[in-house]
Scaffold this motif. Structure first.
Motif, PDB file in Angstrom:
ATOM      1  N   UNK A   1      25.806   5.060   3.203  1.00  0.00           N
ATOM      2  CA  UNK A   1      25.455   4.646   1.861  1.00  0.00           C
ATOM      3  C   UNK A   1      23.763   4.653   1.936  1.00  0.00           C
ATOM      4  N   UNK A   2      23.375   4.905   0.623  1.00  0.00           N
ATOM      5  CA  UNK A   2      21.817   4.890   0.297  1.00  0.00           C
ATOM      6  C   UNK A   2      21.473   3.873  -0.701  1.00  0.00           C
ATOM      7  N   UNK A   3      20.664   2.860  -0.441  1.00  0.00           N
ATOM      8  CA  UNK A   3      20.551   1.734  -1.133  1.00  0.00           C
ATOM      9  C   UNK A   3      19.011   1.892  -1.652  1.00  0.00           C
TER      10      UNK A   3
ATOM     11  N   UNK B   1       0.780  -1.381  -0.115  1.00  0.00           N
ATOM     12  CA  UNK B   1      -0.071   0.015  -0.106  1.00  0.00           C
ATOM     13  C   UNK B   1       0.835   1.249   0.039  1.00  0.00           C
ATOM     14  N   UNK B   2       2.100   1.316  -0.172  1.00  0.00           N
ATOM     15  CA  UNK B   2       2.887   2.370  -0.165  1.00  0.00           C
ATOM     16  C   UNK B   2       3.961   2.568  -1.381  1.00  0.00           C
ATOM     17  N   UNK B   3       3.957   3.664  -1.630  1.00  0.00           N
ATOM     18  CA  UNK B   3       4.830   4.032  -2.980  1.00  0.00           C
ATOM     19  C   UNK B   3       6.368   4.106  -2.389  1.00  0.00           C
ATOM     20  N   UNK B   4       6.589   4.589  -1.249  1.00  0.00           N
ATOM     21  CA  UNK B   4       7.828   4.770  -0.932  1.00  0.00           C
ATOM     22  C   UNK B   4       7.952   4.261   0.610  1.00  0.00           C
ATOM     23  N   UNK B   5       9.036   3.550   0.724  1.00  0.00           N
ATOM     24  CA  UNK B   5       9.327   2.947   2.098  1.00  0.00           C
ATOM     25  C   UNK B   5      10.737   3.601   2.656  1.00  0.00           C
ATOM     26  N   UNK B   6      10.796   4.149   3.662  1.00  0.00           N
ATOM     27  CA  UNK B   6      12.006   4.681   4.147  1.00  0.00           C
ATOM     28  C   UNK B   6      12.708   4.132   5.378  1.00  0.00           C
TER      29      UNK B   6
ATOM     30  N   UNK C   1       9.160   1.997  -4.009  1.00  0.00           N
ATOM     31  CA  UNK C   1      10.673   2.067  -3.844  1.00  0.00           C
ATOM     32  C   UNK C   1      11.038   2.085  -2.560  1.00  0.00           C
ATOM     33  N   UNK C   2      12.058   1.354  -2.061  1.00  0.00           N
ATOM     34  CA  UNK C   2      12.425   1.352  -0.669  1.00  0.00           C
ATOM     35  C   UNK C   2      13.912   2.005  -0.636  1.00  0.00           C
ATOM     36  N   UNK C   3      14.031   2.958   0.086  1.00  0.00           N
ATOM     37  CA  UNK C   3      15.362   3.436   0.132  1.00  0.00           C
ATOM     38  C   UNK C   3      15.796   3.331   1.802  1.00  0.00           C
ATOM     39  N   UNK C   4      16.945   2.748   1.767  1.00  0.00           N
ATOM     40  CA  UNK C   4      17.670   2.515   3.018  1.00  0.00           C
ATOM     41  C   UNK C   4      18.917   3.181   3.150  1.00  0.00           C
ATOM     42  N   UNK C   5      19.099   3.899   4.322  1.00  0.00           N
ATOM     43  CA  UNK C   5      20.329   4.857   4.337  1.00  0.00           C
ATOM     44  C   UNK C   5      21.010   4.160   5.643  1.00  0.00           C
ATOM     45  N   UNK C   6      22.435   3.619   5.515  1.00  0.00           N
ATOM     46  CA  UNK C   6      23.014   2.948   6.727  1.00  0.00           C
ATOM     47  C   UNK C   6      24.655   3.088   6.313  1.00  0.00           C
TER      48      UNK C   6
END
Length: 218
Positions: free
Chosen positions: A205-207, A136-141, A168-173
């Motif tokens: 890093x952002x993936x 149900x989501x366009x973007x997961x952060x 789209x999933x964006x993970x910063x780590x």
């Protein structure tokens, strides 16, 4: 999110985490995020990964305006707040102990006309996922949420539930240990993954991840 005890004799490099607030300017707004390391530990401080994620969102590489977004392990809520200021409708989540603190930061940093674009909600990864719309989501952060090995499987379950084949999933780590690269390997078994940004100064890093088409009906 993990609740960790407060340690008085912390390293000097961590001293900024013990400040009662952290100030930023994103999306043409001055933001002041309350911090409370002593009470909530890692859930209540602004980590570099959140700052870099906000910088990346401001670059406009990913469409945010008008999108339905969800932030996982939000902590202080900085990423979700900035996403809302950039025009997204955001569900900002964390575990129950952090919600009052998180809600206060959201209320303090969003102008009245943006308050309705954010919902603060409890989410423990892998649990009660039926309360959230599947795909149900366009973007997961997620900013700095990849660090506890015990959470990797429920985090992946949560991502799979929340994502459609257009999400789209964006993970910063930071990549601190072998377990961090192990998570990326696990993620690549279920999602397409590419590194889209690297902040050398902060070593963040952002993936970007998305479901490959053949998994959409699984």
């Amino acid at each position: 999110m993990a609740l960790v005890p407060y340690v008085e004799n912390s390293l000097p490099a961590l001293s900024k985490l013990h400040n009662s607030s952290a100030q930023f300017r994103f999306a043409n707004h001055d933001l002041r995020l309350a911090q409370d390391w002593k009470k909530l530990g890692v859930a209540a401080v602004v980590w570099d990964a959140a700052v870099v994620m906000c910088m990346y969102l401001e670059l406009g590489k990913v469409e945010v305006k008008g999108k339905g977004a969800i932030e996982l392990g939000a902590g202080t809520g900085l990423v979700g707040i900035v996403a809302a200021l950039l025009g997204a409708k955001v569900t900002i989540t964390d575990r129950q102990p952090a919600l009052d603190f998180l809600s206060a930061n959201v209320k303090a940093n969003l102008p009245p006309d943006s308050q309705g674009s954010v919902v603060v909600s409890e989410l423990t990864w892998g649990e009660g996922l039926e309360r959230y719309p599947a795909g149900g989501f366009d973007l997961v952060l997620g900013a700095d949420i990849v660090y506890l090995e015990d959470t990797f499987v429920p985090l992946l379950q949560t991502l799979e539930h929340l994502c459609s084949d257009t999400t789209v999933v964006l993970l910063a780590c930071k990549i601190r240990y072998k377990r961090d690269t192990d998570f990326l390997s696990m993620l690549k078994e279920r999602f397409r993954v590419e590194e889209v940004y690297y902040d050398k100064q902060r070593d963040i890093h952002i993936y970007k991840s998305w479901k490959p088409p053949h998994t959409r009906d699984l």
